[in-house]
Design a protein around this motif. Structure first.
Motif, PDB file in Angstrom:
ATOM      1  N   ALA A  15       0.925  -1.443   0.045  1.00 35.30           N
ATOM      2  CA  ALA A  15       0.094   0.203   0.087  1.00 35.30           C
ATOM      3  C   ALA A  15       0.962   1.302  -0.129  1.00 35.30           C
ATOM      4  O   ALA A  15       0.727   2.184  -0.858  1.00 35.30           O
ATOM      5  CB  ALA A  15      -0.833  -0.038   1.192  1.00 35.30           C
ATOM      6  N   ALA A  16       1.904   1.182   0.709  1.00 42.22           N
ATOM      7  CA  ALA A  16       2.812   2.167   0.944  1.00 42.22           C
ATOM      8  C   ALA A  16       3.595   2.715  -0.500  1.00 42.22           C
ATOM      9  O   ALA A  16       3.711   3.669  -0.937  1.00 42.22           O
ATOM     10  CB  ALA A  16       3.994   2.266   1.808  1.00 42.22           C
ATOM     11  N   THR A  17       3.806   1.561  -1.003  1.00 37.02           N
ATOM     12  CA  THR A  17       4.538   1.488  -2.514  1.00 37.02           C
ATOM     13  C   THR A  17       3.456   2.030  -3.521  1.00 37.02           C
ATOM     14  O   THR A  17       3.936   3.077  -4.224  1.00 37.02           O
ATOM     15  CB  THR A  17       4.947   0.213  -3.056  1.00 37.02           C
ATOM     16  OG1 THR A  17       5.745  -0.480  -2.026  1.00 37.02           O
ATOM     17  CG2 THR A  17       5.676   0.103  -4.370  1.00 37.02           C
ATOM     18  N   LEU A  18       2.301   1.950  -3.419  1.00 38.95           N
ATOM     19  CA  LEU A  18       1.454   2.395  -4.535  1.00 38.95           C
ATOM     20  C   LEU A  18       1.123   3.884  -4.049  1.00 38.95           C
ATOM     21  O   LEU A  18       1.008   4.711  -5.074  1.00 38.95           O
ATOM     22  CB  LEU A  18       0.023   1.567  -4.166  1.00 38.95           C
ATOM     23  CG  LEU A  18       0.328   0.258  -5.029  1.00 38.95           C
ATOM     24  CD1 LEU A  18      -1.130  -0.711  -4.530  1.00 38.95           C
ATOM     25  CD2 LEU A  18       0.123   0.274  -6.554  1.00 38.95           C
ATOM     26  N   ALA A  19       1.036   4.177  -2.899  1.00 36.97           N
ATOM     27  CA  ALA A  19       1.099   5.525  -2.418  1.00 36.97           C
ATOM     28  C   ALA A  19       1.977   6.362  -2.694  1.00 36.97           C
ATOM     29  O   ALA A  19       2.073   7.629  -3.292  1.00 36.97           O
ATOM     30  CB  ALA A  19       0.424   5.786  -0.947  1.00 36.97           C
ATOM     31  N   GLY A  20       3.212   5.835  -2.694  1.00 38.74           N
ATOM     32  CA  GLY A  20       4.384   6.615  -3.003  1.00 38.74           C
ATOM     33  C   GLY A  20       4.464   6.884  -4.404  1.00 38.74           C
ATOM     34  O   GLY A  20       4.784   7.848  -4.906  1.00 38.74           O
ATOM     35  N   ARG A  21       4.313   5.742  -5.191  1.00 39.53           N
ATOM     36  CA  ARG A  21       4.238   6.140  -6.768  1.00 39.53           C
ATOM     37  C   ARG A  21       3.325   7.016  -7.246  1.00 39.53           C
ATOM     38  O   ARG A  21       3.344   7.753  -8.103  1.00 39.53           O
ATOM     39  CB  ARG A  21       3.930   4.578  -7.442  1.00 39.53           C
ATOM     40  CG  ARG A  21       5.210   3.733  -7.365  1.00 39.53           C
ATOM     41  CD  ARG A  21       5.244   2.353  -7.731  1.00 39.53           C
ATOM     42  NE  ARG A  21       6.195   1.546  -7.633  1.00 39.53           N
ATOM     43  CZ  ARG A  21       6.045   0.166  -7.461  1.00 39.53           C
ATOM     44  NH1 ARG A  21       5.157  -0.328  -7.589  1.00 39.53           N
ATOM     45  NH2 ARG A  21       7.163  -0.485  -7.364  1.00 39.53           N
ATOM     46  N   ALA A  22       1.979   7.111  -6.383  1.00 40.20           N
ATOM     47  CA  ALA A  22       0.961   8.045  -6.977  1.00 40.20           C
ATOM     48  C   ALA A  22       1.554   9.498  -6.668  1.00 40.20           C
ATOM     49  O   ALA A  22       0.857  10.428  -7.179  1.00 40.20           O
ATOM     50  CB  ALA A  22      -0.111   7.708  -5.952  1.00 40.20           C
ATOM     51  N   ASN A  23       2.608   9.582  -5.955  1.00 40.24           N
ATOM     52  CA  ASN A  23       3.116  10.889  -5.817  1.00 40.24           C
ATOM     53  C   ASN A  23       4.265  11.337  -6.483  1.00 40.24           C
ATOM     54  O   ASN A  23       4.935  12.304  -6.458  1.00 40.24           O
ATOM     55  CB  ASN A  23       3.448  11.312  -4.518  1.00 40.24           C
ATOM     56  CG  ASN A  23       3.529  12.723  -3.871  1.00 40.24           C
ATOM     57  OD1 ASN A  23       2.672  13.494  -4.234  1.00 40.24           O
ATOM     58  ND2 ASN A  23       4.442  13.179  -3.131  1.00 40.24           N
ATOM     59  N   ARG A  24       4.231  10.371  -7.827  1.00 41.51           N
ATOM     60  CA  ARG A  24       5.611  10.735  -8.610  1.00 41.51           C
ATOM     61  C   ARG A  24       5.434  12.033  -9.628  1.00 41.51           C
ATOM     62  O   ARG A  24       6.756  12.568  -9.889  1.00 41.51           O
ATOM     63  CB  ARG A  24       5.727   9.325  -9.535  1.00 41.51           C
ATOM     64  CG  ARG A  24       4.474   9.294 -10.524  1.00 41.51           C
ATOM     65  CD  ARG A  24       4.436   7.984 -11.276  1.00 41.51           C
ATOM     66  NE  ARG A  24       3.407   7.889 -12.170  1.00 41.51           N
ATOM     67  CZ  ARG A  24       1.757   7.537 -11.418  1.00 41.51           C
ATOM     68  NH1 ARG A  24       1.832   7.449 -10.432  1.00 41.51           N
ATOM     69  NH2 ARG A  24       1.027   7.330 -12.353  1.00 41.51           N
ATOM     70  N   THR A  25       4.316  12.352  -9.621  1.00 41.22           N
ATOM     71  CA  THR A  25       4.174  13.910 -10.137  1.00 41.22           C
ATOM     72  C   THR A  25       4.164  14.993  -9.484  1.00 41.22           C
ATOM     73  O   THR A  25       4.115  16.184  -9.580  1.00 41.22           O
ATOM     74  CB  THR A  25       2.991  13.899 -11.283  1.00 41.22           C
ATOM     75  OG1 THR A  25       2.050  13.643 -10.240  1.00 41.22           O
ATOM     76  CG2 THR A  25       3.020  12.700 -12.319  1.00 41.22           C
ATOM     77  N   GLU A 158      -3.267  14.204   4.719  1.00 39.41           N
ATOM     78  CA  GLU A 158      -2.987  15.106   3.659  1.00 39.41           C
ATOM     79  C   GLU A 158      -3.957  16.100   3.160  1.00 39.41           C
ATOM     80  O   GLU A 158      -3.817  16.984   2.555  1.00 39.41           O
ATOM     81  CB  GLU A 158      -2.553  14.043   2.418  1.00 39.41           C
ATOM     82  CG  GLU A 158      -1.181  13.715   2.847  1.00 39.41           C
ATOM     83  CD  GLU A 158      -0.971  12.736   1.271  1.00 39.41           C
ATOM     84  OE1 GLU A 158      -1.427  13.043   0.343  1.00 39.41           O
ATOM     85  OE2 GLU A 158       0.230  11.974   1.466  1.00 39.41           O
ATOM     86  N   ASP A 159      -5.300  15.897   3.833  1.00 35.97           N
ATOM     87  CA  ASP A 159      -6.341  16.786   3.604  1.00 35.97           C
ATOM     88  C   ASP A 159      -6.080  17.996   4.262  1.00 35.97           C
ATOM     89  O   ASP A 159      -5.572  18.058   5.410  1.00 35.97           O
ATOM     90  CB  ASP A 159      -7.509  16.257   4.171  1.00 35.97           C
ATOM     91  CG  ASP A 159      -8.987  16.954   3.780  1.00 35.97           C
ATOM     92  OD1 ASP A 159      -9.641  16.553   3.055  1.00 35.97           O
ATOM     93  OD2 ASP A 159      -9.108  18.116   4.325  1.00 35.97           O
ATOM     94  N   ARG A 160      -6.258  19.126   3.682  1.00 37.64           N
ATOM     95  CA  ARG A 160      -5.824  20.490   4.190  1.00 37.64           C
ATOM     96  C   ARG A 160      -6.557  20.775   5.583  1.00 37.64           C
ATOM     97  O   ARG A 160      -6.051  21.662   6.354  1.00 37.64           O
ATOM     98  CB  ARG A 160      -5.848  21.595   3.218  1.00 37.64           C
ATOM     99  CG  ARG A 160      -5.016  21.421   2.091  1.00 37.64           C
ATOM    100  CD  ARG A 160      -4.555  22.870   1.708  1.00 37.64           C
ATOM    101  NE  ARG A 160      -3.448  22.718   0.803  1.00 37.64           N
ATOM    102  CZ  ARG A 160      -2.756  23.815   0.582  1.00 37.64           C
ATOM    103  NH1 ARG A 160      -2.930  24.771   0.801  1.00 37.64           N
ATOM    104  NH2 ARG A 160      -1.743  23.540  -0.465  1.00 37.64           N
ATOM    105  N   VAL A 196      -1.990  14.298  -5.729  1.00 40.05           N
ATOM    106  CA  VAL A 196      -0.416  14.665  -5.236  1.00 40.05           C
ATOM    107  C   VAL A 196      -0.391  15.276  -3.956  1.00 40.05           C
ATOM    108  O   VAL A 196      -1.218  16.372  -3.893  1.00 40.05           O
ATOM    109  CB  VAL A 196       0.199  15.346  -6.563  1.00 40.05           C
ATOM    110  CG1 VAL A 196       1.309  16.165  -6.063  1.00 40.05           C
ATOM    111  CG2 VAL A 196       0.507  14.396  -7.539  1.00 40.05           C
ATOM    112  N   LEU A 197       0.569  14.979  -3.258  1.00 39.10           N
ATOM    113  CA  LEU A 197       0.735  15.874  -1.789  1.00 39.10           C
ATOM    114  C   LEU A 197       1.061  17.301  -2.201  1.00 39.10           C
ATOM    115  O   LEU A 197       2.043  17.486  -2.686  1.00 39.10           O
ATOM    116  CB  LEU A 197       1.526  15.313  -0.906  1.00 39.10           C
ATOM    117  CG  LEU A 197       2.020  15.866   0.211  1.00 39.10           C
ATOM    118  CD1 LEU A 197       0.731  16.361   1.163  1.00 39.10           C
ATOM    119  CD2 LEU A 197       3.013  15.192   1.156  1.00 39.10           C
ATOM    120  N   ASP A 198       0.399  18.388  -1.720  1.00 43.26           N
ATOM    121  CA  ASP A 198       0.666  19.770  -1.605  1.00 43.26           C
ATOM    122  C   ASP A 198       0.836  20.354  -0.441  1.00 43.26           C
ATOM    123  O   ASP A 198      -0.508  20.687   0.271  1.00 43.26           O
ATOM    124  CB  ASP A 198      -0.359  20.416  -2.624  1.00 43.26           C
ATOM    125  CG  ASP A 198       0.046  21.880  -2.840  1.00 43.26           C
ATOM    126  OD1 ASP A 198       1.315  22.249  -2.481  1.00 43.26           O
ATOM    127  OD2 ASP A 198      -0.858  22.787  -3.175  1.00 43.26           O
TER     128      ASP A 198
END
Lengths: 386, 305
Positions: A15-25, A158-160, A196-198
């Motif tokens: 799950a962490a891997t998928l979440a990590g890859r989701a932030n590649r952009t 990550e929700d603001r 993406v995390l902002d």
């Protein structure tokens, strides 16, 4: 979407891997990792993953594992680490720091007894040590829930409106080393679920000092903001559940999970995998005419006070099952839950499975028999199951 | 191009527009850390942007109270032992995103020699792309002047009231033994050499370590105006060797000491912290000579690189 046979350790790493890859952009992914039984398989699997934009750092201690996560997160990256027991105790200073910096780090904790003497089996005392750190805490009952909680942990933290770290807890060996079928979603679905995390306060070039000197009034304001943020996590969590269901087609569990509670007169409150055993004992009790019900606390922080109060409102007897002990007091779950039980109910604390003793249905049945015979509550009781 | 005045100790028009430590900070007069940051400001001129990670130490009290900050660069205030770990993470994000930001871990001797030792060692072993600068005032200054493992033999502190009877750790030897790309000691009394090292350390990649003997008038019980003179005496006497090590191997001694007994006597006499123990130059001379024998032996062996 594929079904894979995974231990909870591997489920968390996937799950962490998928979440990590989701932030590649976005700003990428990383984390400091350090081994400890029974968590090591999680970080071992993570260290075998490839990231387009990310790296995992093999550090020298849990304290630095969280330290590296803090550095990455404050720079805007998505971060993950995992630990357990004494490792969490050693990490604690930076666990507080991560929350006070308001960084949405996700950590998977395998619940294990604190030592010495050394004991690698399940006990919730390690993550309950972190109860007051300002993290959101989720306790899981099976491997799919561990997997889903890591994903939902990112979306929630990550929700603001929240911006807080999330601890995903699971029971040593009962889950960590037990293989179960896990529904592993495709990357594009995870991408859709996790924007993406902002991070609004990530360090750039603006000369701000993050975590510097704070005087009493500043601290009062910061604590109030932190308290309000963690309170908002309640509403945001239910939105995350909706979104999770929309994207993945299944709904993660609510903050508390009732079992046959509709007309229950005897309630059994627990966390983690104890709740599964409770269900078996509840069924057996129902079969002999005892109106029993189970109540699992899934989100321990923020504490589901309102939900528990409503769920327990009609119960004459409440057994609170702790797999932990606050020495000099009683079970931690009991000490908080008893504040929301009906005034005239018999509320009894049973600490069982301390140090990883195997809790079986007959132990829970023993608890039900015990509380049925009580006119009033006694001191918290340690039940030996091992 | 305007030449840096006094080897970079003074601000010039070619300097970084914003000082790293701006006016309004709370440092004591004569603080070596203030001078170090002044030089670092100059060394960072026209270089890439810097980000600082500062653990618990005087430097994190210096910028004042939230929401104000006397730092002219972004700073993350880390927990005491974590500067190298947090800086590692911050540098990794910059690297992943193709940014040229230079991340500096800026820590005192307590955060480096003592509570941060394992973390600093691990970051050095991983060759993280950070500049780790230890400003060493040989004392836990921020907590009121307790001994650290950087406190020298004979110095009184609030926890060694009669003077410490143990030699200080050889931090540069320890860090050089990690075979990091660059490790050097910096003398504030030799600004050209200091500025060159800071410039080199900021511009290179991998783990770089700078050790600065940082006079602390408050803790050393010395005149604020004499800080630089004290560093000069420490260098002249051989007490503070000024050298650099490249890649853990090629070693260059930058300032030849006079091995002056008189300088050593003056160094002790000018500081209240050495008065209680009555430490004399002769008491430490043997250990200074021994460490210089080792240094020269290594420098001769490692000249070619």
């Amino acid at each position: 979407m594929t079904i894979e046979l995974l231990s909870a350790n591997h489920a968390a790493a996937m799950a962490a891997t998928l979440a990590g890859r989701a932030n590649r952009t976005g700003r990428g992914f990383g984390g400091g990792v350090y081994p400890i039984t029974p968590q090591s398989e999680c970080i071992e699997l993570l260290c075998r993953q490839e990231f387009e934009k990310g790296e995992v750092t093999r550090v020298e201690s849990e304290h630095s594992a969280m330290g590296v996560c803090i550095g990455l997160a404050v720079g805007g990256a998505r971060t993950f680490t995992a630990s357990s027991s004494n490792g969490l105790a050693y990490m604690t200073e930076n666990v507080y720091a991560a929350a006070f910096y308001r960084l949405p780090i996700v950590m998977m904790a395998v619940n294990r007894t604190l030592g010495p003497p050394w004991n690698i089996w399940v006990d919730h005392g390690d993550t309950l040590l972190l109860r007051d750190t300002g993290w959101i805490q989720l306790y899981c009952e099976d491997n799919q829930e561990v997997f889903d909680s890591v994903l939902i942990g990112y979306r929630l933290g990550e929700d603001r409106r929240v911006l807080l770290p999330v601890l995903v807890c699971q029971d040593a060996f009962v889950l960590s080393h037990t293989m179960m079928q896990i529904d592993v979603p495709a990357q594009e679905l995870v991408d859709r679920f996790l924007p993406v995390l902002d991070l609004p306060h990530r360090v750039l070039e603006r000369p701000v000092t993050i975590g510097g000197l704070d005087f009493p009034h500043g601290t009062e304001v910061h604590r109030r903001q932190h308290a309000e943020a963690i309170a908002r996590a309640v509403q945001v969590y239910s939105e995350c559940q909706d979104e999770f269901q929309r994207v993945f087609g299944r709904r993660p569990a609510d903050r508390i999970v009732p079992y046959r509670m509709e007309d229950a007169e005897v309630a059994l409150v627990s966390m983690g995998t104890t709740a599964a055993t409770v269900r078996t004992a509840v069924d057996a009790a129902r079969a002999r005419g005892v109106k029993a019900g189970g109540l699992r606390v899934r989100m321990y922080r923020p504490f589901p006070e309102r939900e528990l109060k409503e769920a327990l409102a009609r119960c004459a007897r409440v057994a609170i099952l702790d797999r932990d002990i606050s020495l000099g007091h009683g079970g931690v779950l009991w000490s908080e839950t008893r504040g929301v039980t009906p005034r005239d109910a018999v509320v009894q604390n049973y600490m069982l499975g301390l140090g990883g003793g195997d809790i079986r249905p007959r132990h829970i049945t023993g608890v039900i028999d015990d509380i049925l015979g009580r006119e009033e509550a006694a001191e918290p009781m340690i039940m030996e199951v091992a | 191009m305007a030449k840096p005045l006094l080897g970079g100790a003074m601000k010039t028009e070619s300097d970084r527009p914003e000082q790293i430590l701006r006016p309004g900070n709370t440092n004591c007069g004569g603080c070596g850390m203030s001078i170090t940051l002044r030089m670092l400001t100059h060394a960072a001129a026209r270089q890439h942007p810097v980000q600082l990670v500062i653990p618990a130490c005087c430097a994190i009290v210096a910028p004042g109270q939230y929401p104000f900050s006397a730092y002219g660069a972004p700073v993350v205030a880390s927990t005491f032992g974590s500067a190298a770990a947090v800086a590692s993470g911050l540098a990794q994000v910059a690297h992943m995103n193709g940014e040229k930001t230079r991340v500096i871990a800026f820590a005192g001797d307590g955060g480096t020699y003592d509570i941060g030792m394992a973390t600093v060692s691990a970051a050095a072993e991983r060759n993280e792309d950070i500049l780790y600068l230890c400003y060493d005032n040989e004392i836990y200054g921020n907590t009121g002047g307790q001994r650290s493992s950087a406190t020298p033999f004979g110095a009184s502190t609030s926890t060694t009231p009669y003077g410490k009877d143990i030699l200080k750790k050889d931090i540069l030897g320890i860090m050089a033994a990690h075979r990091v790309p660059y490790a050097a000691s910096v003398s504030l009394a030799h600004p050209e050499d200091a500025l060159r090292k800071m410039h080199y350390a900021l511009g290179s990649t991998g783990f770089r370590f700078l050790h600065v003997l940082s006079p602390c008038p408050t803790g050393w019980k010395a005149e604020a105006a004499e800080g630089i003179e004290l560093v000069r005496l420490a260098v002249r006497s051989g007490l503070y060797p000024v050298y650099e090590v490249f890649g853990g191997h090629r070693m260059v001694i930058n300032v030849e000491p006079e091995m002056s007994l008189e300088a050593l006597e003056q160094y002790f006499a000018k500081q209240g912290r050495f008065q209680k123990s009555k430490v004399r130059a002769e008491d430490v001379r043997a250990s200074i000579e021994r460490s210089w024998r080792d240094l020269r032996g290594l420098a001769a062996l490692r000249k070619e690189g």
